[in-house]
Motif scaffolding. Sequence first.
Motif, PDB file in Angstrom:
ATOM      1  N   MET A   1      51.200  35.381  36.864  1.00 22.12           N
ATOM      2  CA  MET A   1      50.931  35.534  38.259  1.00 22.12           C
ATOM      3  C   MET A   1      49.384  35.464  38.370  1.00 22.12           C
ATOM      4  SD  MET A   1      52.143  38.986  40.105  1.00 22.12           S
ATOM      5  CE  MET A   1      51.923  39.301  42.047  1.00 22.12           C
ATOM      6  N   PRO A   2      48.911  34.849  39.730  1.00 23.05           N
ATOM      7  CA  PRO A   2      47.747  35.064  39.722  1.00 23.05           C
ATOM      8  C   PRO A   2      46.911  36.146  39.910  1.00 23.05           C
ATOM      9  CG  PRO A   2      49.142  33.438  41.353  1.00 23.05           C
ATOM     10  CD  PRO A   2      49.808  34.264  40.550  1.00 23.05           C
ATOM     11  N   ASP A   3      45.833  35.985  39.407  1.00 21.64           N
ATOM     12  CA  ASP A   3      44.938  37.471  39.430  1.00 21.64           C
ATOM     13  C   ASP A   3      44.097  37.358  40.562  1.00 21.64           C
ATOM     14  OD1 ASP A   3      43.398  39.547  38.927  1.00 21.64           O
ATOM     15  OD2 ASP A   3      41.828  38.416  37.695  1.00 21.64           O
ATOM     16  N   ASP A   4      44.528  38.033  41.868  1.00 19.58           N
ATOM     17  CA  ASP A   4      43.822  37.843  43.076  1.00 19.58           C
ATOM     18  C   ASP A   4      42.555  38.341  43.144  1.00 19.58           C
ATOM     19  OD1 ASP A   4      45.752  36.015  43.882  1.00 19.58           O
ATOM     20  OD2 ASP A   4      47.004  37.602  44.933  1.00 19.58           O
ATOM     21  N   GLY A   5      42.395  39.467  42.316  1.00 13.08           N
ATOM     22  CA  GLY A   5      41.215  40.514  42.339  1.00 13.08           C
ATOM     23  C   GLY A   5      40.266  39.935  41.620  1.00 13.08           C
ATOM     24  N   GLY A   6      40.363  39.014  40.411  1.00  9.09           N
ATOM     25  CA  GLY A   6      39.168  38.868  39.498  1.00  9.09           C
ATOM     26  C   GLY A   6      39.256  39.791  38.527  1.00  9.09           C
ATOM     27  N   VAL A   7      40.286  40.716  38.329  1.00  8.82           N
ATOM     28  CA  VAL A   7      40.206  41.602  37.219  1.00  8.82           C
ATOM     29  C   VAL A   7      40.203  41.120  35.737  1.00  8.82           C
ATOM     30  CG1 VAL A   7      41.499  43.679  36.257  1.00  8.82           C
ATOM     31  CG2 VAL A   7      41.493  43.233  38.745  1.00  8.82           C
ATOM     32  N   LEU A   8      40.874  40.191  35.635  1.00 10.67           N
ATOM     33  CA  LEU A   8      40.842  39.393  34.424  1.00 10.67           C
ATOM     34  C   LEU A   8      39.676  38.926  33.934  1.00 10.67           C
ATOM     35  CD1 LEU A   8      42.748  38.386  31.908  1.00 10.67           C
ATOM     36  CD2 LEU A   8      43.272  36.553  33.193  1.00 10.67           C
ATOM     37  N   ALA A   9      38.826  38.187  34.928  1.00 13.04           N
ATOM     38  CA  ALA A   9      37.753  37.643  34.785  1.00 13.04           C
ATOM     39  C   ALA A   9      36.698  39.001  34.423  1.00 13.04           C
ATOM     40  CB  ALA A   9      37.253  36.918  36.126  1.00 13.04           C
ATOM     41  N   ARG A  10      36.574  39.924  35.042  1.00 12.29           N
ATOM     42  CA  ARG A  10      35.760  41.067  34.632  1.00 12.29           C
ATOM     43  C   ARG A  10      36.036  41.569  33.523  1.00 12.29           C
ATOM     44  NH1 ARG A  10      36.341  41.757  40.427  1.00 12.29           N
ATOM     45  NH2 ARG A  10      37.901  43.190  39.864  1.00 12.29           N
ATOM     46  N   PRO A 190      32.308  34.067  43.307  1.00 14.41           N
ATOM     47  CA  PRO A 190      32.046  34.467  41.919  1.00 14.41           C
ATOM     48  C   PRO A 190      32.089  33.713  40.916  1.00 14.41           C
ATOM     49  CG  PRO A 190      33.283  36.225  43.496  1.00 14.41           C
ATOM     50  CD  PRO A 190      33.198  35.059  44.360  1.00 14.41           C
ATOM     51  N   ALA A 191      33.073  32.774  40.763  1.00 11.32           N
ATOM     52  CA  ALA A 191      33.354  31.993  39.742  1.00 11.32           C
ATOM     53  C   ALA A 191      31.855  30.823  39.893  1.00 11.32           C
ATOM     54  CB  ALA A 191      34.365  30.901  39.848  1.00 11.32           C
ATOM     55  N   PHE A 192      31.404  30.512  40.847  1.00 11.08           N
ATOM     56  CA  PHE A 192      30.336  29.773  40.885  1.00 11.08           C
ATOM     57  C   PHE A 192      29.045  30.465  40.566  1.00 11.08           C
ATOM     58  CE2 PHE A 192      26.517  28.211  42.860  1.00 11.08           C
ATOM     59  CZ  PHE A 192      26.492  26.814  42.862  1.00 11.08           C
ATOM     60  N   PRO A 241      39.855  33.950  39.956  1.00 11.46           N
ATOM     61  CA  PRO A 241      40.573  33.139  41.251  1.00 11.46           C
ATOM     62  C   PRO A 241      39.754  32.061  41.867  1.00 11.46           C
ATOM     63  CG  PRO A 241      41.288  35.305  41.093  1.00 11.46           C
ATOM     64  CD  PRO A 241      40.017  35.352  40.264  1.00 11.46           C
ATOM     65  N   SER A 242      38.412  32.572  42.230  1.00  9.00           N
ATOM     66  CA  SER A 242      37.746  31.461  42.836  1.00  9.00           C
ATOM     67  C   SER A 242      37.280  30.475  42.312  1.00  9.00           C
ATOM     68  CB  SER A 242      36.438  32.549  43.509  1.00  9.00           C
ATOM     69  OG  SER A 242      35.513  32.703  42.253  1.00  9.00           O
ATOM     70  N   MET A 243      37.763  30.300  41.076  1.00  6.81           N
ATOM     71  CA  MET A 243      37.337  28.874  40.177  1.00  6.81           C
ATOM     72  C   MET A 243      37.919  27.688  41.145  1.00  6.81           C
ATOM     73  SD  MET A 243      40.189  27.684  38.622  1.00  6.81           S
ATOM     74  CE  MET A 243      39.867  27.290  36.993  1.00  6.81           C
ATOM     75  N   THR A 244      39.000  27.848  41.712  1.00  2.68           N
ATOM     76  CA  THR A 244      39.665  26.790  42.554  1.00  2.68           C
ATOM     77  C   THR A 244      38.436  26.416  43.651  1.00  2.68           C
ATOM     78  OG1 THR A 244      40.621  28.626  44.059  1.00  2.68           O
ATOM     79  CG2 THR A 244      41.737  27.422  42.304  1.00  2.68           C
TER      80      THR A 244
END
Length: 798
Positions: A1-10, A190-192, A241-244
């Motif tokens: 399921m997509p991680d819409d809040g960026g929790v996984l990245a953090r 954030p991904a940038f 998620p913002s990597m897209t």
Amino acid sequence: MPDDGGVLARTYLLVGGLVVVGVEELATSRLVIDLTYSLVGLSMIGAVLTGVRLHRPANARAWYLMAAAQGLWVIADATFNFQQDALGVDTFPTISDAFYLLGYPTFAAALLMLVRSRQHGRRDLGPLVDSATVTAGLSLLSWVLLARPTIESLGHSPAAAAVGAAYPAMDILLVAVLMRLLSSPGGHAPAFRYLLAALTLLITADTLSTAFDLFATNTVNGVEYLWLLSYVAWGAAALHPSMTQLSDSGANASLRFRGIRLTALVLATLIAPAILAVHQVAGVSVDAWAVIIGSVVLSLLVVVRMNLTVDQITAAHTTLEALQDELAVQASRDALTGLANRPQSLRLVAGALGRSRRHQRTVAVLFIDLDGFKDVNDTHGHRSGDEVLRQVARRMQEQLREGDFLGRLGGDEFVVGIEDLPGPEAATALGSRLIAAVSEPITLAAGVEVVVGASIGVALGRGGETDVETLLHEADVAVYRAKHAGRGCVQVYGEETPAVPEGRTELEQAVATAITRHELVLHYQPIVDLRTREVHAFEALVRWDRPGVGLLPPSQFLPVAEASDLICDLDAWVLRAAVDQLARWNEQRGDRTLQVSVNVSGRHASRARIVADVRSALHGDDVDAGQLVIEVTETARMDESAVGHLGALRQLGVLVSLDDYGTGYHSSAELARVPVDVVKIDRCFMDTETEAGRSLLELMVRTAHAFGSAVVVEGVECEEHAQFAREIGCEFGQGYHLGLPALPRNLTPSAASPQSASSHSAEGPPSSSATNPASSRIGTPSDSALSALEPAFSPTTT
């Protein structure tokens, strides 16, 4: 399921950072540190693959290429550690250097793929020259400080010297790509920023490592932190998620990153003189030829950039002038038929009256109201109705003499102006020809044949004896007579028809009664955030549920109300009803983030009572003032009193919106005079089929943003419209594709999507989605998602 809040990245960033710091600080065995290198590198590969699978970016190949580059570095780390720790080999270069050096161009190729995706076919040489300038300056600095000393220190082995100098060269390659990425269009999500941090850490670590090898006995262990943290930051960029968005171009460049680019350019051009200054002051020897060549290259790049800037300014000025000319034409033309619009038609009538006064000639105005047009709309849809209007306009145009003019007042109403009229019978004869031409069967694109008719009212006048408003009123009275005489005929206003037929007096009294008896009803059409597709506001659209007649659209009663201060009473009723409904929604939702937009007439805006009416509607504590948006149509002239009243409303906290922007009196310059928080661009400008139409719409959006206003674009009737509007920077959209008008009972405070539709709307005709209810609605967001949103038209959103 997509991680819409960026929790996984953090989480990955936090855990990875702790592992790196812990191992570097606590590990006593070199084997543990070497194993950490491999594990962190492999985790970055896993993070990239996981991010691609979760978020499915448009340019997945770029991310796969990054994973491949990291794989080369993992192999290089493993072979280097094995040779050094297991075999005790401490030579340079080794096979691991080949893998290290191959990783750099692989990473650079991946980043360049992202740059190309963000450009979307744009050919702007400016950012490329900027990147080349910074790269040239840093290349000179790198050669003087790192590359040449490295070659000299390894002069005993040409192979070692070549490989040693290759590392600074590879870092310069990454710097060049980094500058290209920074200067490319698009957002800086954030991904940038994670990716930017990873590149900065990597380049810094490489530079420090080379410097320590040159000027110290051992490489400082802290450099290892930077390499490993760069891997972790890269993995976090892939997981967010913002990597897209790294593949998306943006309509508005960030001012902050523009400042960074300018600073980088200035510093790059100062590198050569700075090196010479150090040589002069400190007596440090420098490579004179390198400084000369670098200075020449930097000077040439600066000249090229200046030339490009001049060309861009010239081209932008030319384009702006052309678009302004086109905007002036568009502002006077009806977008559907190409005829003069209502304001232009009034100006043409006024001009004809002025000339008739000088030459003592009579002017005739023919008011044309189509018969049976509503049935075509209801039966075949609004798109077919548009086609009928275009064909009718073309047929009537063919019947006119040279010098006569034809305009569309709105809906199915047209006006014809005739100068140098021989007599009333000439106007009657023309009216009969127009009725005959209009009444011919019309074959639609779908092959269906329809028939409409026309009723025509004629008014005669001469400049000095009448004015535009009176002449149109008389023609309107005459067309009412034609309707009541059985339709399909011509009636001339004269002494024998002194009063309004069924008409204006009775209708005005009926509207006044409807207000007091609460016969008016409000439908609500959603205004949608084009980025999230969430509903942020509703526009309140008034209808009249007339007893014995049924639901009437505003076009059948608002013109009568607008002819007097009755419109102020009607507006006040709508304000109270809309605010009461908003209060109920606030209670159901449990928050105050939803907004309601209410139209008020120009007459009402110019009256002092507008402030009192709004303050009265907002009585109590159930609705915040910032939840109410007052819309004033651009076709209404706003005098200084209206401007002052709108300013007073803003002082109360109410937001002000300029409706139908581009169709009326206001130029771009007047946006500075009128206190406006929101600009609504009229649906006639939603043209994605022509380059001129797209450029014009983009110019209007930029103009509104330049004055600090948020933008709502009307007429969003398909997904292509929504996507284009978002790409050029429109924050919000309204139209049949995003949601139909509906009664409050068919809306829920969380769904914000109509469950049934009205046939009458502030928006124009729908596309084919009007016949498919599912395609006419937006998605249904959760209540928690909507409750977390900021107000749609907060001034900070612009």
